[in-house]
Design an enzyme around this catalytic site. Structure first.
Site, PDB file in Angstrom:
ATOM      1  N   GLU A  84       0.839  -1.199   0.000  1.00  9.97           N
ATOM      2  CA  GLU A  84       0.000   0.000   0.000  1.00  9.97           C
ATOM      3  C   GLU A  84       0.877   1.253   0.000  1.00  9.97           C
ATOM      4  OE1 GLU A  84      -0.332   2.130   2.773  1.00  9.97           O
ATOM      5  OE2 GLU A  84       0.059   0.935   4.555  1.00  9.97           O
ATOM      6  N   LYS A  96      -6.115  10.394  -0.266  1.00 11.02           N
ATOM      7  CA  LYS A  96      -6.007   9.068   0.338  1.00 11.02           C
ATOM      8  C   LYS A  96      -7.212   8.248  -0.101  1.00 11.02           C
ATOM      9  CE  LYS A  96      -5.281   7.143   5.000  1.00 11.02           C
ATOM     10  NZ  LYS A  96      -5.193   7.533   6.436  1.00 11.02           N
ATOM     11  N   ASP A 138     -11.496  -0.931   6.058  1.00 17.86           N
ATOM     12  CA  ASP A 138     -10.645  -2.126   5.950  1.00 17.86           C
ATOM     13  C   ASP A 138     -11.403  -3.372   6.407  1.00 17.86           C
ATOM     14  OD1 ASP A 138      -8.629  -0.396   5.222  1.00 17.86           O
ATOM     15  OD2 ASP A 138      -7.408  -0.708   7.013  1.00 17.86           O
ATOM     16  N   LYS A 194      -3.966  -0.993  14.131  1.00 19.04           N
ATOM     17  CA  LYS A 194      -3.159   0.109  14.654  1.00 19.04           C
ATOM     18  C   LYS A 194      -3.480   0.342  16.136  1.00 19.04           C
ATOM     19  CE  LYS A 194      -2.499   2.505  10.259  1.00 19.04           C
ATOM     20  NZ  LYS A 194      -3.282   1.663   9.352  1.00 19.04           N
TER      21      LYS A 194
END
Length: 307
Positions: free
Chosen positions: A28, A90, A146, A163
């Site tokens: 990515e 993004k 995601d 994360k």
């Protein structure tokens, strides 16, 4: 040949590898444009590609430019993504259509990269960490795309867990609900990105690339299967105890709230805050785990082609 050729532009190296049934690893690009500060962003992307090549696979860094999904970004495109003055957007998977139509320069998140990798028939993707359920999501409903992409798109993601800024137990439960297999790569506990442990036990484990490839091949053979995740902790010498990280994150989130930072801008802000608060320890851990995951993904991709 990859499907939807009007959407994809494969580099010569990637196209040749896919045509020859040689292993390819998708990478990515949001870590270049938004995830890491210069010059670490470009250096880390280059080190990740080098790690993939050292293990016998072909790297395919994915981005969007000029109305095409680029599968195998060249050095010039990676430099543009790394340059803050170009202001790349993004792109998660939901954003790909509008970004392609506008012909804007964009990095791809995990979900965007998964979608592109699947279109290009690439089975393995490497990243640092995945998105998930944000802290306070009961009020904000802030859940990364995601999760849904992992549930729907049959690509294996090699990462160091969600994360650390996320609600890890809630993310763990939601991935289970969305039927995404979580497989420890040499570990029995969910890594917490910067930290080796989270207190959340995993059901599945593999201990090498051959076992990982066997699990991936079997998973993909089952009709209706989506993605799966191979979880690898950060390198031990760079890992940070979870309680230290949590204390910094609380301060970082409070700072983001005070500054009224919301949406996709929260994660880059928090990561920058953590790097400063930790005197660079989180940045070093982030870089180390990104490169390490790329290396492991390449080993799995090579084993998958051999199996």
């Amino acid at each position: 040949m990859a499907p939807f050729p009007e959407l994809l532009r494969l580099s010569e190296e990637v196209a040749a590898a896919l045509a020859g049934a040689r292993p390819v690893v998708a990478l990515e690009s949001s870590l270049i444009a938004q995830g890491l500060p210069p010059p670490h962003n470009l250096e880390t992307a280059q080190r990740s590609e080098a790690a993939v090549r050292e293990e016998g696979a072909t790297p395919a860094t994915i981005a969007v430019d000029g109305g095409r999904v680029i599968v195998g970004a060249d050095a010039q495109l990676m430099e543009r993504l790394a340059d803050p003055s170009t202001q790349p957007v993004k792109a998660a998977s939901r954003d790909l259509g509008p970004v392609l139509a506008s012909r804007r320069l964009a990095s791809t998140t995990v979900s965007g990269t998964m979608r592109a990798a699947h279109l290009a028939r690439i089975a393995v993707l490497a990243t640092g960490g995945i998105g998930g359920v944000h802290r306070g999501a009961a009020l904000s409903h802030d859940v990364s795309s995601d999760i849904d992409e992992l549930a729907a798109t049959p690509v294996a993601v090699v990462c160091s867990g969600p994360k650390s800024i996320l609600d890890l137990p809630a993310t763990f439960e939601l991935l289970e609900t969305r039927r995404v297999p979580l497989i420890g790569y040499g570990v029995d506990e969910l890594p917490a990105f910067y930290s080796t442990t989270s207190g959340l036990r995993l059901v599945h484990r593999v201990d090498d690339a051959r076992e990982a490839a066997a699990a991936l091949r079997m998973h993909r053979s089952i009709p209706g299967s989506g993605g799966l995740i191979f979880l690898q902790p950060p390198p031990a010498e760079l890992a940070i105890p979870l309680d230290e990280v949590d204390a910094w994150i609380e301060l970082a989130i409070r700072d983001a709230d005070d500054r009224r930072i919301t949406g996709g801008a929260v994660t880059p802000h928090v990561l920058a805050y953590l790097a400063q608060a930790s005197e660079g320890r989180t940045l070093r851990a982030n870089i180390g785990l990104i490169v390490n995951n790329a290396r492991t993904a390449a080993r799995i991709a090579v084993a998958l082609e051999k199996s």
